[in-house]
Design a protein around this motif. Structure first.
Motif, PDB file in Angstrom:
ATOM      1  N   LEU A   1       0.868  -1.180   0.000  1.00  0.00           N
ATOM      2  CA  LEU A   1       0.000   0.000   0.000  1.00  0.00           C
ATOM      3  C   LEU A   1       0.903   1.228   0.000  1.00  0.00           C
ATOM      4  O   LEU A   1       1.659   1.449   0.952  1.00  0.00           O
ATOM      5  CB  LEU A   1      -0.894  -0.007   1.251  1.00  0.00           C
ATOM      6  N   GLY A   2       0.853   1.990  -1.087  1.00  0.00           N
ATOM      7  CA  GLY A   2       1.703   3.182  -1.205  1.00  0.00           C
ATOM      8  C   GLY A   2       0.876   4.450  -1.040  1.00  0.00           C
ATOM      9  O   GLY A   2      -0.284   4.515  -1.470  1.00  0.00           O
TER      10      GLY A   2
ATOM     11  N   GLU B   1      -7.483  11.586   7.342  1.00  0.00           N
ATOM     12  CA  GLU B   1      -8.295  10.663   6.532  1.00  0.00           C
ATOM     13  C   GLU B   1      -7.442   9.593   5.858  1.00  0.00           C
ATOM     14  O   GLU B   1      -7.884   8.446   5.689  1.00  0.00           O
ATOM     15  CB  GLU B   1      -9.169  11.428   5.507  1.00  0.00           C
ATOM     16  N   ILE B   2      -6.196   9.932   5.511  1.00  0.00           N
ATOM     17  CA  ILE B   2      -5.286   8.932   4.912  1.00  0.00           C
ATOM     18  C   ILE B   2      -4.871   7.933   5.998  1.00  0.00           C
ATOM     19  O   ILE B   2      -4.895   6.705   5.778  1.00  0.00           O
ATOM     20  CB  ILE B   2      -4.046   9.620   4.290  1.00  0.00           C
ATOM     21  N   ILE B   3      -4.509   8.454   7.166  1.00  0.00           N
ATOM     22  CA  ILE B   3      -4.084   7.556   8.260  1.00  0.00           C
ATOM     23  C   ILE B   3      -5.204   6.565   8.573  1.00  0.00           C
ATOM     24  O   ILE B   3      -4.956   5.363   8.713  1.00  0.00           O
ATOM     25  CB  ILE B   3      -3.685   8.378   9.520  1.00  0.00           C
ATOM     26  N   SER B   4      -6.454   7.049   8.625  1.00  0.00           N
ATOM     27  CA  SER B   4      -7.522   6.096   8.981  1.00  0.00           C
ATOM     28  C   SER B   4      -7.772   5.093   7.849  1.00  0.00           C
ATOM     29  O   SER B   4      -8.035   3.915   8.121  1.00  0.00           O
ATOM     30  CB  SER B   4      -8.786   6.799   9.466  1.00  0.00           C
ATOM     31  N   GLN B   5      -7.618   5.509   6.595  1.00  0.00           N
ATOM     32  CA  GLN B   5      -7.774   4.535   5.490  1.00  0.00           C
ATOM     33  C   GLN B   5      -6.683   3.465   5.545  1.00  0.00           C
ATOM     34  O   GLN B   5      -6.936   2.286   5.291  1.00  0.00           O
ATOM     35  CB  GLN B   5      -7.685   5.253   4.133  1.00  0.00           C
ATOM     36  N   VAL B   6      -5.465   3.885   5.894  1.00  0.00           N
ATOM     37  CA  VAL B   6      -4.359   2.911   5.972  1.00  0.00           C
ATOM     38  C   VAL B   6      -4.630   1.919   7.105  1.00  0.00           C
ATOM     39  O   VAL B   6      -4.489   0.694   6.943  1.00  0.00           O
ATOM     40  CB  VAL B   6      -2.997   3.633   6.179  1.00  0.00           C
TER      41      VAL B   6
ATOM     42  N   TYR C   1       2.103   5.347  11.742  1.00  0.00           N
ATOM     43  CA  TYR C   1       2.259   4.034  11.080  1.00  0.00           C
ATOM     44  C   TYR C   1       3.163   3.040  11.803  1.00  0.00           C
ATOM     45  O   TYR C   1       2.971   1.831  11.618  1.00  0.00           O
ATOM     46  CB  TYR C   1       2.774   4.233   9.644  1.00  0.00           C
ATOM     47  N   ALA C   2       4.120   3.517  12.601  1.00  0.00           N
ATOM     48  CA  ALA C   2       5.009   2.541  13.271  1.00  0.00           C
ATOM     49  C   ALA C   2       4.209   1.538  14.105  1.00  0.00           C
ATOM     50  O   ALA C   2       4.548   0.351  14.119  1.00  0.00           O
ATOM     51  CB  ALA C   2       6.058   3.272  14.105  1.00  0.00           C
ATOM     52  N   PRO C   3       3.120   1.975  14.793  1.00  0.00           N
ATOM     53  CA  PRO C   3       2.362   0.988  15.585  1.00  0.00           C
ATOM     54  C   PRO C   3       1.785  -0.156  14.749  1.00  0.00           C
ATOM     55  O   PRO C   3       1.430  -1.201  15.307  1.00  0.00           O
ATOM     56  CB  PRO C   3       1.243   1.828  16.225  1.00  0.00           C
TER      57      PRO C   3
ATOM     58  N   GLU D   1      -7.491   1.070   8.355  1.00  0.00           N
ATOM     59  CA  GLU D   1      -8.613   0.214   7.967  1.00  0.00           C
ATOM     60  C   GLU D   1      -8.119  -0.907   7.042  1.00  0.00           C
ATOM     61  O   GLU D   1      -8.439  -2.080   7.241  1.00  0.00           O
ATOM     62  CB  GLU D   1      -9.659   1.092   7.252  1.00  0.00           C
ATOM     63  N   TYR D   2      -7.311  -0.527   6.042  1.00  0.00           N
ATOM     64  CA  TYR D   2      -6.792  -1.504   5.067  1.00  0.00           C
ATOM     65  C   TYR D   2      -5.929  -2.556   5.771  1.00  0.00           C
ATOM     66  O   TYR D   2      -5.993  -3.750   5.454  1.00  0.00           O
ATOM     67  CB  TYR D   2      -5.977  -0.764   4.004  1.00  0.00           C
ATOM     68  N   ALA D   3      -5.135  -2.081   6.739  1.00  0.00           N
ATOM     69  CA  ALA D   3      -4.170  -2.975   7.406  1.00  0.00           C
ATOM     70  C   ALA D   3      -4.860  -4.064   8.229  1.00  0.00           C
ATOM     71  O   ALA D   3      -4.238  -5.091   8.531  1.00  0.00           O
ATOM     72  CB  ALA D   3      -3.247  -2.143   8.293  1.00  0.00           C
TER      73      ALA D   3
END
Ligand SMILES: C[S@@+](CC[C@H](N)C(=O)[O-])C[C@H]1O[C@@H](n2cnc3c(N)ncnc32)[C@H](O)[C@@H]1O
Length: 261
Positions: free
Chosen positions: A118-119, A152-157, A187-189, A159-161
């Protein structure tokens, strides 16, 4: 007997690399080479499976080793540019899927990739998007356009993860202290225990002030200062300095960060 030979080979390698730590002439020369090669824009000279990649060959090899070692099913990476590192990571995941298929004596269906990359990039240029979307690795690649630190990007990432078990994170977007620190917090978590959160371009801290005159990052304000601040309050992570000692020439000294618990 052959086990002994393998053990001996590994022991010699460990000893050699640990000696590099004390070999100032080798590390000084490597730093000098890194500085000159940066001024010469050497980092822009390479492709991975046909896509321009903005990395040093040494760090590409390190990523191959870490991906093989940790066997992620998801790699989250910030900073797409031309897509070279996306394609590198996707191709490594394809090889992991292939290896699984060989082990299970199954036929690998490339239309159903198990593992994904996921980029995220604030600006995915149309020609880069078109080339990535038509690349043979495309079925393994998802892209999000927006700032990597936008809520909004952090929450989409996140969710995807949720659909994945072993996650590796790679941060290579805006290299200022505040941006990278915000990325690390976001993202580190998601990094799985035993896996890595790789922070690129930490080398800026050891370079002269004038190396990137047209960029906001410089000694005192860069990914290394961010990683150090993050690590102070996150004992679940530690720098795996064996990687930088092995490479000698790397843009990520102090940036190969392992999640240990
Ligand atoms: C060094 S390049 C990435 C190189 C790529 N990882 C590779 O190895 O080929 C940095 C990228 O970060 C992107 N970028 C800059 N600021 C960003 C932000 N706030 N959020 C996400 N991406 C950003 C830029 O658009 C650029 O494409």
């Amino acid at each position: 007997m052959s086990k002994d030979i393998v053990a001996q080979f590994e022991k010699e390698r460990r000893e050699r690399v640990s000696y590099y730590e004390k070999n100032r002439s080798f590390s000084d020369l490597s730093q000098q080479w890194l500085e000159i090669s940066m001024r010469e824009k050497y980092v822009y000279n390479f492709d991975w499976l046909g896509r321009p990649i903005i990395q040093y060959p040494q760090d590409m090899v390190a990523m191959q080793e870490l991906i093989w070692l940790t066997k992620p099913d998801l790699i989250i990476e910030t900073g797409i540019a031309h897509g070279g590192s996306l394609v590198l990571n996707a191709s490594m995941l394809a090889l992991l899927d292939y290896s699984d298929a060989v082990e299970k004596k199954m036929v690998l269906d490339p239309a159903w990739p198990q593992r994904k990359v996921l980029g995220i990039d604030i600006d995915i240029r149309l020609h880069n998007r078109a080339a990535i979307e038509s690349h043979p690795m495309a079925s393994r690649i998802e892209m999000l356009e927006g700032s990597s630190i936008a809520p909004e990007i952090i929450s989409q990432v996140h969710e995807y993860a949720k659909g994945f078990n072993r996650i590796l994170v790679s941060l290579d977007s805006n290299h200022t202290h505040d941006h990278v620190l915000a990325e690390l917090k976001a993202y580190a978590p998601l990094t799985s225990i035993g896996s890595y959160c790789v922070v690129f371009d930490t080398f800026v801290e050891q370079m002269p002030d004038d190396l990137f005159p047209d960029r906001p990052w410089a000694p005192g304000n860069n990914p290394q200062t961010a990683a150090r601040e993050f690590l102070k309050t996150h004992p679940e992570f530690e720098v795996d300095s064996s990687v930088q000692h092995r490479l000698q020439v790397t843009v990520a000294p102090g940036g190969y960060i392992k999640r240990i618990r």
